[in-house]
Design a protein around this motif. Structure first.
Motif, mmCIF file in Angstrom:
data_model
loop_
_atom_site.group_PDB
_atom_site.id
_atom_site.type_symbol
_atom_site.label_atom_id
_atom_site.label_comp_id
_atom_site.label_asym_id
_atom_site.label_seq_id
_atom_site.Cartn_x
_atom_site.Cartn_y
_atom_site.Cartn_z
ATOM 1 N N LEU A 99 0.821 -1.210 0.000
ATOM 2 C CA LEU A 99 0.000 0.000 0.000
ATOM 3 C C LEU A 99 0.858 1.266 0.000
ATOM 4 C CD1 LEU A 99 -2.817 -1.024 2.534
ATOM 5 C CD2 LEU A 99 -2.941 -0.973 0.030
ATOM 6 N N LEU A 100 1.931 1.257 0.784
ATOM 7 C CA LEU A 100 2.786 2.440 0.868
ATOM 8 C C LEU A 100 3.556 2.693 -0.423
ATOM 9 C CD1 LEU A 100 4.122 2.098 4.516
ATOM 10 C CD2 LEU A 100 2.853 4.049 3.602
ATOM 11 N N GLN A 101 3.794 1.657 -1.206
ATOM 12 C CA GLN A 101 4.535 1.817 -2.445
ATOM 13 C C GLN A 101 3.653 2.190 -3.631
ATOM 14 O OE1 GLN A 101 6.544 -1.966 -2.548
ATOM 15 N NE2 GLN A 101 8.329 -1.212 -1.415
ATOM 16 N N VAL A 107 7.266 10.332 -0.223
ATOM 17 C CA VAL A 107 8.211 10.031 0.839
ATOM 18 C C VAL A 107 7.690 10.606 2.164
ATOM 19 C CG1 VAL A 107 10.534 10.496 1.716
ATOM 20 C CG2 VAL A 107 10.206 9.931 -0.693
ATOM 21 N N GLY A 108 7.709 9.808 3.197
ATOM 22 C CA GLY A 108 7.189 10.222 4.492
ATOM 23 C C GLY A 108 5.771 9.769 4.750
ATOM 24 N N SER A 109 5.103 9.195 3.727
ATOM 25 C CA SER A 109 3.773 8.621 3.958
ATOM 26 C C SER A 109 3.909 7.461 4.940
ATOM 27 C CB SER A 109 3.167 8.137 2.643
ATOM 28 O OG SER A 109 2.913 9.217 1.769
ATOM 29 N N PHE A 110 2.913 7.283 5.782
ATOM 30 C CA PHE A 110 3.072 6.318 6.872
ATOM 31 C C PHE A 110 1.742 5.704 7.253
ATOM 32 C CE2 PHE A 110 1.679 10.157 8.891
ATOM 33 C CZ PHE A 110 0.950 9.746 9.999
ATOM 34 N N HIS A 128 10.166 5.496 2.551
ATOM 35 C CA HIS A 128 11.374 6.284 2.316
ATOM 36 C C HIS A 128 11.937 5.783 1.002
ATOM 37 C CE1 HIS A 128 15.470 7.947 3.639
ATOM 38 N NE2 HIS A 128 14.639 8.984 3.543
ATOM 39 N N ARG A 129 13.247 5.574 0.911
ATOM 40 C CA ARG A 129 13.794 4.929 -0.294
ATOM 41 C C ARG A 129 13.206 3.525 -0.416
ATOM 42 N NH1 ARG A 129 18.086 7.691 2.013
ATOM 43 N NH2 ARG A 129 18.920 9.383 0.716
ATOM 44 N N ALA A 130 13.043 2.889 0.712
ATOM 45 C CA ALA A 130 12.277 1.648 0.834
ATOM 46 C C ALA A 130 11.347 1.848 2.019
ATOM 47 C CB ALA A 130 13.212 0.458 1.048
ATOM 48 N N VAL A 131 10.430 0.927 2.225
ATOM 49 C CA VAL A 131 9.523 1.042 3.361
ATOM 50 C C VAL A 131 10.248 0.572 4.618
ATOM 51 C CG1 VAL A 131 7.344 0.283 4.366
ATOM 52 C CG2 VAL A 131 7.490 0.721 1.909
ATOM 53 N N LYS A 132 10.279 1.445 5.627
ATOM 54 C CA LYS A 132 10.916 1.128 6.905
ATOM 55 C C LYS A 132 9.840 0.830 7.941
ATOM 56 C CE LYS A 132 15.114 2.101 5.426
ATOM 57 N NZ LYS A 132 16.161 1.062 5.306
ATOM 58 N N HIS A 133 10.157 -0.093 8.846
ATOM 59 C CA HIS A 133 9.211 -0.495 9.883
ATOM 60 C C HIS A 133 9.835 -0.275 11.259
ATOM 61 C CE1 HIS A 133 6.796 -2.510 6.765
ATOM 62 N NE2 HIS A 133 7.961 -2.932 6.288
ATOM 63 N N TYR A 134 9.068 0.293 12.179
ATOM 64 C CA TYR A 134 9.534 0.554 13.533
ATOM 65 C C TYR A 134 8.547 -0.051 14.524
ATOM 66 C CZ TYR A 134 12.348 4.036 11.076
ATOM 67 O OH TYR A 134 13.201 4.670 10.202
ATOM 68 N N ARG A 135 9.076 -0.782 15.477
ATOM 69 C CA ARG A 135 8.221 -1.348 16.512
ATOM 70 C C ARG A 135 7.809 -0.253 17.499
ATOM 71 N NH1 ARG A 135 8.363 -6.665 18.753
ATOM 72 N NH2 ARG A 135 10.404 -6.991 17.785
ATOM 73 N N VAL A 172 10.789 12.597 8.394
ATOM 74 C CA VAL A 172 9.605 13.145 9.056
ATOM 75 C C VAL A 172 8.362 12.501 8.458
ATOM 76 C CG1 VAL A 172 8.229 15.245 9.386
ATOM 77 C CG2 VAL A 172 10.712 15.334 9.589
ATOM 78 N N LEU A 173 7.361 12.246 9.286
ATOM 79 C CA LEU A 173 6.081 11.737 8.799
ATOM 80 C C LEU A 173 5.342 12.873 8.090
ATOM 81 C CD1 LEU A 173 4.919 9.653 11.914
ATOM 82 C CD2 LEU A 173 6.432 8.967 10.030
#
Length: 281
Positions: A99-101, A107-110, A128-135, A172-173
């Motif tokens: 979905l994010l891609q 860039v910054g969509s979350f 971002h350049r790729a989709v990053k995931h944060y717990r 930044v988001l």
């Protein structure tokens, strides 16, 4: 803003969660896969499309598309609920990346989604350049954090903070996932009015006509593209300049000023670790 660790009552946390999911009167859905499937017929709703719920009828939703305005039914297993535009319910990690891609995201969509490995926990996915995931971890006092040095009473506060500063994230988001894909296109709107204007070129301007004494008065009924104020200003300038034209000014006016952009220095030591090493099914 972030806060230092402090006690919080369970009632406060529950109220915060209720606020996060209290949109029953205006439920938003996102399409997870084309419906009907392309091999069956032309899809009515496509993956990533935002829908507004009209009614719930068993395992089906009666919806209207926020993109096309199409009103129809869709199975509940083809959609996911979205709260506050950024909290996606029941989205798995691969689907979040899909979905994010989508092209409508920048860039910054979350999005924030449920963690599949830890019940009651959340994950933040950022394009971002790729989709990053944060717990998103949850403390015993029911506060949330990505970095242990900064805690938040609820998810809204967390999103608000990282929308102002990256503070260790990849960026930044900027906007919720698919937020640019939810403006209803009204099909019964009249076509836009086309304005036809005469082509104007300074090569056709007669300087003698600009600076003569009665020029401004004669221009009031002229069909030129120049307004009265602009004409008056041009006439005043040319009369003061005495007709002397410095050709060197022409080339100088063509030079564009250069803008300097500063790039932030590397902040690897301040980066928040991502979930890249932790797998979700």
């Amino acid at each position: 803003m972030g806060n230092v660790l402090r006690p919080a009552s369970l009632e406060t946390e529950q109220a915060c969660l209720e606020s996060t999911k209290k949109e029953a009167d205006n439920t938003t859905l996102v399409v997870l896969r084309d419906y009907p499937p392309p091999d069956v017929s032309e899809p009515i709703y496509r993956v990533g499309e935002k829908l507004q719920v009209l009614s719930e009828e068993g395992s089906w939703w009666k919806v209207i598309s926020a993109v096309t305005g199409n009103e129809n039914y869709i199975p509940s297993n083809h959609v996911a609920k979205v709260y506050h535009n950024w909290l996606f319910e029941g989205i798995v990690r691969p689907k979040a990346e899909e979905l994010l891609q989508l092209p409508s995201n920048r860039v910054g969509s979350f999005m924030i989604r449920n963690s599949q490995t830890d019940r009651g926990q959340y994950s933040l996915s950022v394009k971002h350049r790729a989709v990053k995931h944060y717990r998103i971890n949850r403390l015993p006092n029911n506060w949330y954090y990505i970095s242990p040095r900064l805690t938040f009473q609820c998810l809204e506060d967390l999103v608000s903070h990282y929308s102002e500063t990256a503070d260790g994230l990849c960026c930044v988001l900027t906007s919720p996932c698919l937020s640019h894909n939810s403006n209803l296109n009204l099909t019964n709107q009249p076509p836009p009015v086309l304005m036809c204007r005469n082509r104007f070129t300074w090569d056709n301007v007669d300087r003698s006509e600009l600076i003569k004494e009665d020029a401004v008065g004669n221009w009031e009924n002229d069909d030129s593209l120049l307004s009265f104020g602009v004409r008056n200003s041009i006439a005043s300038y040319l009369s003061l300049s005495g007709g002397q034209e410095d050709k060197s000014n022409k080339s100088s006016r063509k030079k564009k000023s250069k803008s300097m952009y500063g790039f932030p220095m590397s902040a690897e030591n301040n980066m928040i670790p991502t979930e890249e090493g932790y797998c979700e099914e």
